[in-house]
Design a protein around this motif. Structure first.
Motif, PDB file in Angstrom:
ATOM      1  N   ARG A  92       0.833  -1.212   0.000  1.00 47.16           N
ATOM      2  CA  ARG A  92       0.000   0.000   0.000  1.00 47.16           C
ATOM      3  C   ARG A  92       0.863   1.255   0.000  1.00 47.16           C
ATOM      4  O   ARG A  92       0.537   2.254  -0.648  1.00 47.16           O
ATOM      5  CB  ARG A  92      -0.908   0.005   1.233  1.00 47.16           C
ATOM      6  CG  ARG A  92      -1.881   1.186   1.270  1.00 47.16           C
ATOM      7  CD  ARG A  92      -2.741   1.175   2.515  1.00 47.16           C
ATOM      8  NE  ARG A  92      -1.995   1.548   3.707  1.00 47.16           N
ATOM      9  CZ  ARG A  92      -1.804   2.815   4.101  1.00 47.16           C
ATOM     10  NH1 ARG A  92      -2.298   3.813   3.388  1.00 47.16           N
ATOM     11  NH2 ARG A  92      -1.129   3.086   5.203  1.00 47.16           N
ATOM     12  N   VAL A  93       1.966   1.221   0.721  1.00 53.20           N
ATOM     13  CA  VAL A  93       2.961   2.295   0.741  1.00 53.20           C
ATOM     14  C   VAL A  93       4.280   1.668   0.329  1.00 53.20           C
ATOM     15  O   VAL A  93       4.689   0.659   0.903  1.00 53.20           O
ATOM     16  CB  VAL A  93       3.081   2.937   2.136  1.00 53.20           C
ATOM     17  CG1 VAL A  93       4.095   4.070   2.130  1.00 53.20           C
ATOM     18  CG2 VAL A  93       1.715   3.442   2.623  1.00 53.20           C
ATOM     19  N   ASP A  94       4.935   2.239  -0.666  1.00 51.49           N
ATOM     20  CA  ASP A  94       6.114   1.567  -1.214  1.00 51.49           C
ATOM     21  C   ASP A  94       7.194   2.585  -1.571  1.00 51.49           C
ATOM     22  O   ASP A  94       6.898   3.743  -1.907  1.00 51.49           O
ATOM     23  CB  ASP A  94       5.710   0.780  -2.467  1.00 51.49           C
ATOM     24  CG  ASP A  94       6.647  -0.378  -2.767  1.00 51.49           C
ATOM     25  OD1 ASP A  94       7.615  -0.590  -1.992  1.00 51.49           O
ATOM     26  OD2 ASP A  94       6.418  -1.080  -3.771  1.00 51.49           O
ATOM     27  N   ASP A  95       8.449   2.152  -1.498  1.00 51.37           N
ATOM     28  CA  ASP A  95       9.568   2.993  -1.902  1.00 51.37           C
ATOM     29  C   ASP A  95       9.587   3.126  -3.423  1.00 51.37           C
ATOM     30  O   ASP A  95       9.336   2.158  -4.147  1.00 51.37           O
ATOM     31  CB  ASP A  95      10.888   2.373  -1.448  1.00 51.37           C
ATOM     32  CG  ASP A  95      11.078   2.426   0.064  1.00 51.37           C
ATOM     33  OD1 ASP A  95      10.268   3.079   0.741  1.00 51.37           O
ATOM     34  OD2 ASP A  95      12.042   1.805   0.559  1.00 51.37           O
ATOM     35  N   ILE A  96       9.883   4.319  -3.906  1.00 48.36           N
ATOM     36  CA  ILE A  96      10.007   4.570  -5.339  1.00 48.36           C
ATOM     37  C   ILE A  96      11.279   5.368  -5.599  1.00 48.36           C
ATOM     38  O   ILE A  96      11.712   6.156  -4.765  1.00 48.36           O
ATOM     39  CB  ILE A  96       8.784   5.325  -5.904  1.00 48.36           C
ATOM     40  CG1 ILE A  96       8.508   6.614  -5.123  1.00 48.36           C
ATOM     41  CG2 ILE A  96       7.547   4.427  -5.903  1.00 48.36           C
ATOM     42  CD1 ILE A  96       7.372   7.461  -5.701  1.00 48.36           C
ATOM     43  N   LEU A  97      11.860   5.159  -6.770  1.00 50.88           N
ATOM     44  CA  LEU A  97      13.090   5.872  -7.122  1.00 50.88           C
ATOM     45  C   LEU A  97      12.813   7.354  -7.363  1.00 50.88           C
ATOM     46  O   LEU A  97      13.530   8.226  -6.874  1.00 50.88           O
ATOM     47  CB  LEU A  97      13.711   5.249  -8.379  1.00 50.88           C
ATOM     48  CG  LEU A  97      14.893   6.008  -9.001  1.00 50.88           C
ATOM     49  CD1 LEU A  97      16.051   6.111  -8.009  1.00 50.88           C
ATOM     50  CD2 LEU A  97      15.333   5.320 -10.292  1.00 50.88           C
ATOM     51  N   THR A  98      11.747   7.641  -8.118  1.00 50.69           N
ATOM     52  CA  THR A  98      11.453   9.024  -8.481  1.00 50.69           C
ATOM     53  C   THR A  98       9.953   9.173  -8.672  1.00 50.69           C
ATOM     54  O   THR A  98       9.179   8.240  -8.432  1.00 50.69           O
ATOM     55  CB  THR A  98      12.236   9.439  -9.741  1.00 50.69           C
ATOM     56  OG1 THR A  98      12.121  10.849  -9.943  1.00 50.69           O
ATOM     57  CG2 THR A  98      11.765   8.681 -10.964  1.00 50.69           C
TER      58      THR A  98
END
Length: 231
Positions: A92-98
């Motif tokens: 539901r909440v995730d790390d993203i590069l950009t």
């Protein structure tokens, strides 16, 4: 001039889902840049449409013409194929590069730490906001995160009456894109990020070697450090 605990940036041609502020604040850690899920806004019906954008990558910075000449240099954000959304749907909440840059939030305390002098308009113009804010967060020990159940609609410009609504000085824009790409690709914290989120579409395996060779070649072909647009 802001005095609150959080800073939220939003483009002027957007709509937001109810409770967006509480939804984002609940997920915003001390060293996070938080991004809501982006969808397209149809201003005729004032409704959001198209699949939500959850994951972005940085394009390989050299776009070439058919004759092999350089037409553009820059680390532009690109949206992954929607199939990636399915694979990562459990997060539901995730790390993203950009991210795309039209909506983001962070704590004022984190802003003061990573950008104590504010944003660098001289070098970035307004061309590379996700690089300046997002990558600076990553290399400073923070994160960039997508909150998928908080959505916003961004004006779908197309090619009609809603096309770009502000003037852009093309030479400044090209210069900012090239400068930011060169700055970040040489930054010691950048390669670990590419390793973490890679492989990125279109990037060669030995990208650092190729980047070093290309900068040397392109600098010799450019005038005042700015690649000239066609025509």
């Amino acid at each position: 001039m802001a005095t609150g605990q959080f800073l939220f940036k939003l483009d002027g041609h957007c709509c937001l889902t109810k409770g967006y502020d509480e939804g984002l604040k609940a997920c915003c850690g001390e060293s996070d840049v938080i991004v809501p899920a982006k969808r397209s806004l149809d201003v005729e019906t004032w409704s959001m449409h198209r699949e939500p954008w959850h994951y972005w990558y940085l394009m390989w910075p050299w776009q070439t013409r058919e004759d092999g000449s350089i037409k553009f240099v820059g680390l532009q954000d690109r949206n992954y194929d929607p199939s990636v959304n399915v694979v990562r749907a459990h997060q539901r909440v995730d790390d993203i590069l950009t991210y795309q840059g039209s909506a983001w939030m962070l704590r004022r305390s984190w802003w003061d730490r990573i950008l104590p002098n504010g944003m660098d308009h001289e070098h970035y113009y307004y061309a590379a906001e996700p690089l300046e804010v997002g990558l600076t967060s990553w290399v400073s020990g923070g994160r960039v995160r997508i909150v998928k159940d908080v959505e916003y609609g961004h004006l779908w410009k197309g090619k009609g009456e809603h096309k770009r609504q502000f003037l852009r000085e093309k030479r400044k824009w090209l210069s900012a894109m090239e400068w930011s790409a060169q700055y970040w690709m040489a930054h010691p914290g950048f390669a670990p990020l590419i390793d973490r989120f890679g492989p990125l579409p279109g990037w060669p395996q030995e990208w650092q070697t190729e980047a070093a060779q290309r900068w040397t070649h392109d600098d010799a072909r450019s005038r005042e450090g700015v690649l000239q647009p066609a025509g």
